[in-house]
Scaffold this motif. Structure first.
Motif, PDB file in Angstrom:
ATOM      1  N   GLY A  44      -2.909   3.936  -5.151  1.00 23.61           N
ATOM      2  CA  GLY A  44      -3.176   2.487  -5.102  1.00 23.61           C
ATOM      3  C   GLY A  44      -2.210   1.779  -4.169  1.00 23.61           C
ATOM      4  N   HIS A  45      -0.931   2.139  -4.231  1.00 24.34           N
ATOM      5  CA  HIS A  45       0.104   1.503  -3.405  1.00 24.34           C
ATOM      6  C   HIS A  45      -0.189   1.725  -1.924  1.00 24.34           C
ATOM      7  CE1 HIS A  45       3.995  -0.069  -2.448  1.00 24.34           C
ATOM      8  NE2 HIS A  45       4.499   1.087  -2.037  1.00 24.34           N
ATOM      9  N   LYS A  46      -0.639   2.932  -1.594  1.00 22.15           N
ATOM     10  CA  LYS A  46      -0.917   3.256  -0.190  1.00 22.15           C
ATOM     11  C   LYS A  46      -2.351   2.894   0.208  1.00 22.15           C
ATOM     12  CE  LYS A  46       2.558   6.867   0.638  1.00 22.15           C
ATOM     13  NZ  LYS A  46       3.159   6.355   1.876  1.00 22.15           N
ATOM     14  N   LYS A  47      -3.095   2.337  -0.735  1.00 23.20           N
ATOM     15  CA  LYS A  47      -4.491   1.927  -0.506  1.00 23.20           C
ATOM     16  C   LYS A  47      -5.334   3.069   0.056  1.00 23.20           C
ATOM     17  CE  LYS A  47      -3.769  -3.054  -0.160  1.00 23.20           C
ATOM     18  NZ  LYS A  47      -2.431  -3.070  -0.740  1.00 23.20           N
TER      19      LYS A  47
ATOM     20  N   GLY B 296      -6.217   1.648  -6.820  1.00 26.05           N
ATOM     21  CA  GLY B 296      -6.958   1.689  -5.556  1.00 26.05           C
ATOM     22  C   GLY B 296      -8.399   2.133  -5.746  1.00 26.05           C
TER      23      GLY B 296
END
Ligand SMILES: N[C@@H](CCC(=O)N[C@@H](CS)C(=O)NCC(=O)O)C(=O)O
Length: 316
Positions: free
Chosen positions: A23-26, A219
């Motif tokens: 999710g953080h790195k999409k 994500g």
């Protein structure tokens, strides 16, 4: 590029670490739900023996262990980084501590009778099967007693609070691998075993930090069934060593085992099931094995060096 396929189950803390990093790195990903206990025939078809959770499949390349998966995701998308240049050593060492010491203290605290009753009260047979499965996994480790685990967990939470008091994330204004590794064990207590979550109330800055991490989310994800994941491996050629999603390929010979040897790789502790195959890479950071599976075809299975034992396979 082939899709990122995460093999995991909802209640798994190490999977929550990776879901949040995705999710953080999409990064968009496919989700394969795997069983929490043995037998795991669809898992072993891909990994060759490794049974821990999570692992990441990219075509016919299988990346075992959340520490190695972090390296793969960083290689794939370097921003936002998990390893800020000025924190490179310390954030990895902190993550290693969190994935070991903090994790085991949190588990032994959370799964005391009151927590276990919450998890398995409605299904005591599942509780017994889970307990037996984890007991068999516990090799080369001492099990913390609940009272000792509680003391350690309280101290660890205070130390994390000291960091969260200073900045939004543990080492500064942005999260790094240390945050995701520290978070997942606390998430287990708070989200999976809420009757045990009052231990967090003594450290409100930890709760606020947890809310910031949770807000990152998982994500874009779509579901995939295990048979489809195996069919993808079957239909795909594994990437040659040196052009996969790992950072290095130079041979580092610490064991006197040449490339091309038949070897096994197994976790040092907890979950000792080995994977056997031909050693095609042994680099500073990882081992890669080539193996042929009746269902998944030719696959490359990758492990981090740290925490894993490389041995020559016994002659048949
Ligand atoms: N060092 C491993 C630890 C993984 C681990 O212990 N995962 C737990 C679940 S969170 C596990 O495998 N439990 C047994 C299982 O799922 O079969 C990693 O970082 O991925």
């Amino acid at each position: 590029m082939n899709d990122l396929i995460l093999h995991h189950y909802p209640e798994s803390p190490f999977s929550e670490k990776i879901r949040l990093i995705l999710g953080h790195k999409k990064l968009p990903w496919k989700s394969v739900r795997i069983p929490a206990i043995l037998p795991k025939p669809d898992v072993v078809a891909l990994t060759g023996g490794y049974r821990k959770t999570p692992f990441l499949q990219v075509g016919a390349d299988i990346y075992c262990d959340s520490a190695l998966i972090c390296d793969v995701l960083e290689h794939l998308r370097s921003e936002p980084t998990l390893y800020p240049a000025h924190l490179k050593g310390v954030c990895r060492i902190f993550a290693q501590w969190a994935d070991q010491q903090l994790f085991w203290a949190a588990m032994a605290y959370s799964l005391q009778p009151k927590g276990a009753q919450h998890m398995f009260g409605a299904n005591p047979e599942l509780g017994k099967a889970f307990g037996d499965d984890r007991k068999a996994m516990r090799v080369n480790m001492t099990q913390l007693r609940a009272a000792d685990a509680t003391s350690a967990y309280r101290s660890y939470l205070r130390r994390i609070a000291n960091m969260a008091d200073e900045h939004d994330f543990l080492f500064g204004a942005e999260p790094c691998v240390a945050d995701f590794s520290a978070y997942h064990s606390l998430w287990y207590t708070r989200v999976q075993v809420p009757p045990m979550a009052d231990i967090l109330n003594a450290t409100p800055s930890v709760i606020e930090w947890m809310d910031r991490i949770a807000a990152i989310g998982h994500g874009p994800m779509t579901k995939l069934d295990p048979a489809a994941a195996i069919a993808i491996a079957q239909a795909t050629e594994p990437q040659p060593a040196g052009s996969n999603l790992l950072i290095d390929s130079a041979f580092q010979d610490d064991h006197g085992i040449p490339l091309g040897s038949r070897v096994t790789v197994a976790a040092e502790s907890f979950g000792p099931e080995p994977t056997e195959g031909e050693l095609i890479a042994a680099t500073r950071t990882h081992y890669s094995l080539r193996r042929e599976d009746p269902r998944a075809g030719l696959v490359h299975v990758h492990f981090p060096r740290i925490g894993y034992v490389l041995r020559k396979a016994e002659a048949a």
